[in-house]
Design a protein around this motif. Structure first.
Motif, mmCIF file in Angstrom:
data_model
loop_
_atom_site.group_PDB
_atom_site.id
_atom_site.type_symbol
_atom_site.label_atom_id
_atom_site.label_comp_id
_atom_site.label_asym_id
_atom_site.label_seq_id
_atom_site.Cartn_x
_atom_site.Cartn_y
_atom_site.Cartn_z
ATOM 1 N N TYR A 139 0.789 -1.221 0.000
ATOM 2 C CA TYR A 139 0.000 0.000 0.000
ATOM 3 C C TYR A 139 0.831 1.286 0.000
ATOM 4 O O TYR A 139 0.265 2.372 0.083
ATOM 5 N N GLY A 140 2.153 1.169 -0.110
ATOM 6 C CA GLY A 140 2.999 2.361 -0.140
ATOM 7 C C GLY A 140 3.717 2.552 1.184
ATOM 8 O O GLY A 140 3.076 2.643 2.235
ATOM 9 N N ARG A 141 5.047 2.624 1.117
ATOM 10 C CA ARG A 141 5.833 2.660 2.358
ATOM 11 C C ARG A 141 5.720 3.991 3.081
ATOM 12 O O ARG A 141 5.725 4.029 4.317
ATOM 13 N N ARG A 142 5.661 5.081 2.335
ATOM 14 C CA ARG A 142 5.512 6.371 3.016
ATOM 15 C C ARG A 142 4.176 6.438 3.748
ATOM 16 O O ARG A 142 4.100 6.935 4.883
ATOM 17 N N ALA A 192 9.172 0.182 7.296
ATOM 18 C CA ALA A 192 8.938 1.161 6.235
ATOM 19 C C ALA A 192 10.077 2.165 6.162
ATOM 20 O O ALA A 192 10.501 2.586 5.078
ATOM 21 N N ALA A 193 10.614 2.561 7.320
ATOM 22 C CA ALA A 193 11.730 3.505 7.354
ATOM 23 C C ALA A 193 12.952 2.931 6.652
ATOM 24 O O ALA A 193 13.609 3.605 5.845
ATOM 25 N N LEU A 194 13.278 1.674 6.951
ATOM 26 C CA LEU A 194 14.437 1.044 6.323
ATOM 27 C C LEU A 194 14.226 0.889 4.820
ATOM 28 O O LEU A 194 15.134 1.159 4.018
ATOM 29 N N ALA A 195 13.017 0.476 4.416
ATOM 30 C CA ALA A 195 12.737 0.311 2.986
ATOM 31 C C ALA A 195 12.751 1.651 2.263
ATOM 32 O O ALA A 195 13.145 1.733 1.093
ATOM 33 N N SER A 236 12.905 -5.736 4.928
ATOM 34 C CA SER A 236 13.218 -4.894 6.083
ATOM 35 C C SER A 236 12.531 -5.420 7.337
ATOM 36 O O SER A 236 13.104 -5.392 8.432
ATOM 37 N N GLY A 237 11.296 -5.909 7.165
ATOM 38 C CA GLY A 237 10.588 -6.481 8.303
ATOM 39 C C GLY A 237 11.277 -7.713 8.853
ATOM 40 O O GLY A 237 11.361 -7.913 10.067
#
Length: 530
Positions: A83-86, A129-132, A430-431
């Protein structure tokens, strides 16, 4: 079949963005998430007094956060992919901020524990999400390497910063009628909200990838991870241990549910955790080592913080500042390794870093205090039970060695763990990396606590007997026996931790074969970049 589709690099708007501000947002969010695992530790006695929480339930303030964070990381990573990392990053930050507000204003045990669980959920959304987002915001090469260095420094220094900040905030007099411990939660509110508001300006949105959320896999995987984290955490507590029925039941349920998860993943079209994430030997090695190394590192924080408070006699705040050099060392090591990674293969940087960390734990294992009845009696009733332990010569050198080594490990292994992943797998990769660290921390503390308790109990029995034979009052016998026995147990735990990291070092030297030139490219495995 090999996918030959041409894959673009970072999202196009990145070129017009301020990369420095993007990195600040990601780093602040990661620091906030990581330090919250330790920031409340020093405040626990004050929380217990104000909210009438007994000692047995106080540990849930820490464990509840770790459970939700560790158990939901895979789900959070996959949601970012779909659904979008940001978008997921922002939702995670807002959730974390709201939960922090609820925790800071909590008036009962139930409200506080619920807020901690909600904080863990927000962290599980934001952290992967931050790492990706680093991979989609920063171009491959030196810029991305430096970004990963900052991210790794925040991850490594967060625990130490949490101890310092927690000690300072807890010691504050009430501000606008709120006790100091409440500010260990409330401080997150403005940080999380501001970061979420600024994210659309400085962070490009990743592409949403087609697919459906694997609900059965998400349920089985999340509950399985929750079972393992809870079981390992409970096993590490002196009051329960490995033989406790709930410990056994939790670990068994976790293993069974993860078996169900693996079965589900092998049969669904859009799995929560694609097997291809583990197909690369270098990536699998990175995941393994990033479970082993934090296992020993988090245990080091636990035993060393107890040693310098209970044995050497430091106050909680002074103990927090004793770990400040760790933060400095991690930043230095991460910065150095981010420069070296452009010229030297990750194997050598991470290999040397793991050896440094193992050497530091070996140094901690040699900490000694009077541990015989004769030596303890020689100190007299007013003697320094901590013996002649000097922070400057016996503790600080090894804190610095450990921290620089950790910085040298985190940067290359974070890069190799997420490098060459398909764009649609960056979030789940990343997870997985974050999950390995959480599982490793819980497992390491459980194993090393068991080792420590075993050796401490053996030593304490003999010391107490010998001291009681001298006619000392029971309270003095207990205090003296504790000093010698605790140090014996902690030393054994440090030694086993050194062996664990040495095993991780062997894996790095033997199996991590990616070249530094490859880290400057963006194309996934099996995909033509040009």
């Amino acid at each position: 079949m090999t996918d030959t589709t041409r894959i673009p690099g970072p999202t196009a708007p990145t070129a017009g963005r301020h990369l420095g501000w993007a990195l600040v947002l990601i780093s602040v969010a990661q620091l906030m998430v990581v330090l919250d695992a330790t920031i409340a530790n020093i405040a626990l006695p004050y929380i217990g007094n104000d909210l009438n929480i007994d000692d047995a339930n106080l540990t849930w303030i820490v464990t509840g956060y770790a459970l939700a964070f560790g158990g939901l990381l895979l789900l959070g990573g996959r949601l970012g992919d779909l659904y979008g990392r940001r978008r997921i990053f922002m939702i995670g930050l807002v959730t974390f901020a709201v939960a922090s507000l609820l925790g800071g204003l909590a008036t009962s045990e139930g409200l506080l524990l619920g807020a901690r669980g909600l904080q863990g959920f927000g962290a599980a959304l934001a952290s992967p999400a931050a790492l990706a987002l680093i991979t989609t915001t920063f171009p491959a090469g030196p810029k991305r390497n430096r970004a990963f260095a900052v991210y790794a420094a925040m991850s490594g220094a967060g625990a130490a910063v949490g101890l310092i900040l927690g000690g300072w905030l807890t010691g504050l007099d009430p501000v606008i009628g709120l006790e100091g411990w409440r500010w260990t939660f409330l401080i997150n509110l403005p940080i999380g909200v501001v970061a979420a508001i600024l994210a659309p300006r400085f962070l490009p949105e990743s592409d949403a990838h087609p697919g459906q959320l694997d609900v059965p896999g998400a349920v089985a995987g999340t509950l399985g991870l929750l079972g393992l984290v809870y079981g390992f955490s409970r096993a590490g507590e002196e009051a329960h241990g490995w033989g406790d029925p709930w410990t056994i039941a939790s670990l068994a349920a976790g293993v069974v549910l993860l078996g169900v998860f693996a079965l589900v993943e092998s049969r669904v079209e859009h799995p929560l955790l694609p097997v291809r994430v583990f197909a690369n030997r270098t990536r699998a090695t990175s995941f393994l080592v990033m479970m082993i190394v934090p296992a020993a590192m988090f245990a080091m924080f636990y035993f060393l913080s107890l040693f310098i408070q209970l044995v050497v006699g430091y106050s909680p705040l002074r103990a927090g500042f004793a770990f400040l050099p760790f933060s400095v060392g991690v930043v230095f090591g991460a910065g150095l390794s981010s420069n070296l990674i452009n010229r030297i293969d990750p194997r050598y940087i991470a290999g040397v870093g793991t050896l440094m960390a193992a050497g530091a734990l070996l140094g901690f294992s040699r900490l000694s205090v009077p541990n015989s009845a004769a030596d303890l009696l020689a100190l007299g009733p007013e003697g320094n039970l901590g013996g002649d332990v000097s922070y400057w010569t016996s503790i600080l050198p090894f804190i610095l060695l450990m921290s620089v080594g950790m910085g040298a490990v985190f940067v290359p292994l974070t890069l190799t763990a997420v490098h060459h992943l398909r764009p649609e797998d960056s979030g789940i990769g990343s997870g997985v990396l974050n999950t390995m660290q959480q599982i490793g921390g819980a497992l390491g503390l459980a194993i090393l606590s068991t080792v420590s308790l075993h050796f401490a109990e053996e030593s304490k029995t003999g010391l107490a007997r010998d001291l009681a034979a001298q006619g000392l009052p029971p309270e003095q016998v207990g205090a003296m026996a504790f000093v010698g026995s605790f140090t014996e147990g902690a030393s054994a735990a440090f030694l086993v931790g050194a062996i664990m990291i040495a095993v991780g070092s062997l894996a790095v030297w033997a199996l991590l074969d990616v070249k530094h030139e490859e880290l400057a490219t963006d194309a996934p495995e099996g995909v033509h970049a040009g």
